[in-house]
Scaffold this active site. Sequence first.
Site, PDB file in Angstrom:
ATOM      1  N   CYS A   1      39.772  30.464  34.981  1.00 51.69           N
ATOM      2  CA  CYS A   1      39.006  31.269  34.004  1.00 51.69           C
ATOM      3  C   CYS A   1      38.649  30.471  32.762  1.00 51.69           C
ATOM      4  CB  CYS A   1      39.813  32.492  33.600  1.00 51.69           C
ATOM      5  SG  CYS A   1      40.322  33.448  35.022  1.00 51.69           S
TER       6      CYS A   1
ATOM      7  N   HIS B   1      36.087  35.854  28.035  1.00 58.71           N
ATOM      8  CA  HIS B   1      36.113  35.801  29.505  1.00 58.71           C
ATOM      9  C   HIS B   1      36.267  37.225  30.028  1.00 58.71           C
ATOM     10  CE1 HIS B   1      37.338  35.327  33.554  1.00 58.71           C
ATOM     11  NE2 HIS B   1      38.610  35.601  33.310  1.00 58.71           N
TER      12      HIS B   1
ATOM     13  N   ASN C   1      35.141  40.168  37.621  1.00 58.97           N
ATOM     14  CA  ASN C   1      35.621  38.912  37.031  1.00 58.97           C
ATOM     15  C   ASN C   1      35.106  37.751  37.891  1.00 58.97           C
ATOM     16  OD1 ASN C   1      37.159  36.651  36.390  1.00 58.97           O
ATOM     17  ND2 ASN C   1      39.084  37.777  36.198  1.00 58.97           N
TER      18      ASN C   1
HETATM   19  O1  UT7 Z   1      40.840  36.347  35.034  1.00 58.25           O
HETATM   20  C1  UT7 Z   1      42.136  35.946  35.334  1.00 58.25           C
HETATM   21  C2  UT7 Z   1      43.098  36.665  34.541  1.00 58.25           C
HETATM   22  N1  UT7 Z   1      43.370  37.956  35.131  1.00 58.25           N
HETATM   23  C3  UT7 Z   1      43.606  38.957  34.331  1.00 58.25           C
HETATM   24  O2  UT7 Z   1      43.527  38.812  33.145  1.00 58.25           O
HETATM   25  C4  UT7 Z   1      44.049  40.253  34.950  1.00 58.25           C
HETATM   26  C5  UT7 Z   1      45.182  40.850  34.145  1.00 58.25           C
HETATM   27  N2  UT7 Z   1      45.776  42.038  34.731  1.00 58.25           N
HETATM   28  C6  UT7 Z   1      45.090  43.190  34.885  1.00 58.25           C
HETATM   29  O3  UT7 Z   1      43.911  43.269  34.584  1.00 58.25           O
HETATM   30  C7  UT7 Z   1      45.838  44.416  35.366  1.00 58.25           C
HETATM   31  O4  UT7 Z   1      47.216  44.125  35.417  1.00 58.25           O
HETATM   32  C8  UT7 Z   1      45.362  44.940  36.745  1.00 58.25           C
HETATM   33  C9  UT7 Z   1      43.997  45.549  36.637  1.00 58.25           C
HETATM   34  C10 UT7 Z   1      45.392  43.849  37.780  1.00 58.25           C
HETATM   35  C11 UT7 Z   1      46.322  46.046  37.250  1.00 58.25           C
HETATM   36  O5  UT7 Z   1      46.377  47.084  36.307  1.00 58.25           O
HETATM   37  P1  UT7 Z   1      47.781  47.638  35.776  1.00 58.25           P
HETATM   38  O6  UT7 Z   1      47.452  48.714  34.847  1.00 58.25           O
HETATM   39  O7  UT7 Z   1      48.574  46.465  35.247  1.00 58.25           O
HETATM   40  O8  UT7 Z   1      48.410  48.226  37.072  1.00 58.25           O
HETATM   41  P2  UT7 Z   1      49.803  47.854  37.798  1.00 58.25           P
HETATM   42  O9  UT7 Z   1      49.711  46.528  38.474  1.00 58.25           O
HETATM   43  O10 UT7 Z   1      50.927  48.079  36.857  1.00 58.25           O
HETATM   44  O11 UT7 Z   1      49.866  48.947  38.893  1.00 58.25           O
HETATM   45  C12 UT7 Z   1      49.956  50.347  38.562  1.00 58.25           C
HETATM   46  C13 UT7 Z   1      49.863  51.142  39.854  1.00 58.25           C
HETATM   47  C14 UT7 Z   1      50.789  50.630  40.937  1.00 58.25           C
HETATM   48  O12 UT7 Z   1      51.257  51.737  41.656  1.00 58.25           O
HETATM   49  P3  UT7 Z   1      52.740  52.324  41.370  1.00 58.25           P
HETATM   50  O13 UT7 Z   1      53.675  51.198  41.646  1.00 58.25           O
HETATM   51  O14 UT7 Z   1      52.714  52.747  39.933  1.00 58.25           O
HETATM   52  O15 UT7 Z   1      52.829  53.455  42.341  1.00 58.25           O
HETATM   53  C15 UT7 Z   1      49.872  49.830  41.825  1.00 58.25           C
HETATM   54  O16 UT7 Z   1      50.314  49.761  43.158  1.00 58.25           O
HETATM   55  O17 UT7 Z   1      48.540  51.037  40.373  1.00 58.25           O
HETATM   56  C16 UT7 Z   1      48.606  50.625  41.740  1.00 58.25           C
HETATM   57  N3  UT7 Z   1      47.395  49.851  42.015  1.00 58.25           N
HETATM   58  C17 UT7 Z   1      46.261  50.410  42.415  1.00 58.25           C
HETATM   59  N4  UT7 Z   1      45.924  51.686  42.658  1.00 58.25           N
HETATM   60  C18 UT7 Z   1      44.656  51.938  43.045  1.00 58.25           C
HETATM   61  C19 UT7 Z   1      47.215  48.504  41.920  1.00 58.25           C
HETATM   62  N5  UT7 Z   1      45.948  48.191  42.266  1.00 58.25           N
HETATM   63  C20 UT7 Z   1      45.334  49.361  42.581  1.00 58.25           C
HETATM   64  C21 UT7 Z   1      44.049  49.688  43.004  1.00 58.25           C
HETATM   65  N6  UT7 Z   1      43.759  50.990  43.219  1.00 58.25           N
HETATM   66  N7  UT7 Z   1      43.084  48.754  43.175  1.00 58.25           N
END
Ligand code: UT7
Length: 331
Positions: free
Chosen positions: A113, A258, A288
């Site tokens: 990135c 970014h 992204n």
């Molecule tokens: O460019 C490179 C750098 N990358 C970034 O900067 C990305 C940084 N991270 C993020 O943007 C976020 O962490 C994500 C968008 C990847 C994930 O969002 P989050 O709010 O951190 O969600 P989480 O990983 O804590 O997951 C929350 C819940 C989980 O379910 P449980 O365990 O609470 O039941 C996940 O399994 O959301 C679930 N989940 C989804 N649900 C529906 C994870 N991905 C999905 C999905 N659809 N696509």
Amino acid sequence: MPRAAFAALGTFVPDRVVTNEELTRRMETSDAWIQERTGIRERRWVREGTENSDLAFEATKRALDKAGWKASDIEAIIYASLSPDHMFPGDGCFLNAKLGIPGVPALDVRNQCSGFLYGLSVADAWIRAGVYRRVLLVGSEIHSTGLDVSTRGRDVAVIFGDGAGAALLEATDEPGRGVLSVHLHADGRYAKELWTDAPGSKYHPRVQVAHIESGAIYPHMEGQKVFKHAISKMPEVVRAALDRNGLTTKDLKVLVPHQANLRIAQMVQRSLELEDAQVFNNIQKYGNTTAGSIPIALAEAVEERGVKRGDLVGLCAFGAGFTWGSALVRW
Ligand code: UT7
């Protein structure tokens, strides 16, 4: 001493739009979850057979048209990507061939990135040192062929999109104009928080059936850890850039972060106390695109926000490595 100034930008994204709704047919997810957590409404995916260097070539042609340059005006190529056409050689050489400029040097940058900012730093240093006066800097990515589009990979698969942005940088002697400074960082302690394990030269053969079955061939991300670091490091490195140049956030016409997650960009904005008009986001349309994200967003920001000569533009990135950085440019 000359500085690097942006002569023109060009972008290219594939015409195939992939909506959140389309993803719900491949994995357990929802439009509401994706929009709420990331801000993304749709992204572009290439059609089969498209090469990363094809996207870069199209973006470059558009930039050349805008600048009124011929390909033969380019003295050096810097190509940032984590998703090159092949293991080697790097896509800089493939782009060199597509542009028909044999002999022009091609440097490949592997900083995910932050790749565009790492490339900008090199281009600026070359231009300041008088090594080259006209440099092509491209950020280009094809994520769609490398995503696990099942429920197992949904946290990563919904985020990434394909696209390229090209910048033509030229030496300027105009006082105050051009790249003021670029600030780069890396912290390899977190290298495996966002990475793809295989193929890799530590394996023999470099990709194995077990890698395919376990999902080691797909990107893996500790999303919350990346998120936490991104929202602290990006404001910090923007402030460092402003301090270095004796400027404040009030001086910024626009900051182009970014495009990793709309919530990250909004937190960066709040942390820097920037107005809405001072921050540009387009992740809603493209997801992204990693190394492509800053040049694609910058090109749109320049058009849509009416950036003109003398305006101060900020860039910042955070991503895999971890790597992060910022740049200030007097347009
Ligand atoms: O460019 C490179 C750098 N990358 C970034 O900067 C990305 C940084 N991270 C993020 O943007 C976020 O962490 C994500 C968008 C990847 C994930 O969002 P989050 O709010 O951190 O969600 P989480 O990983 O804590 O997951 C929350 C819940 C989980 O379910 P449980 O365990 O609470 O039941 C996940 O399994 O959301 C679930 N989940 C989804 N649900 C529906 C994870 N991905 C999905 C999905 N659809 N696509």
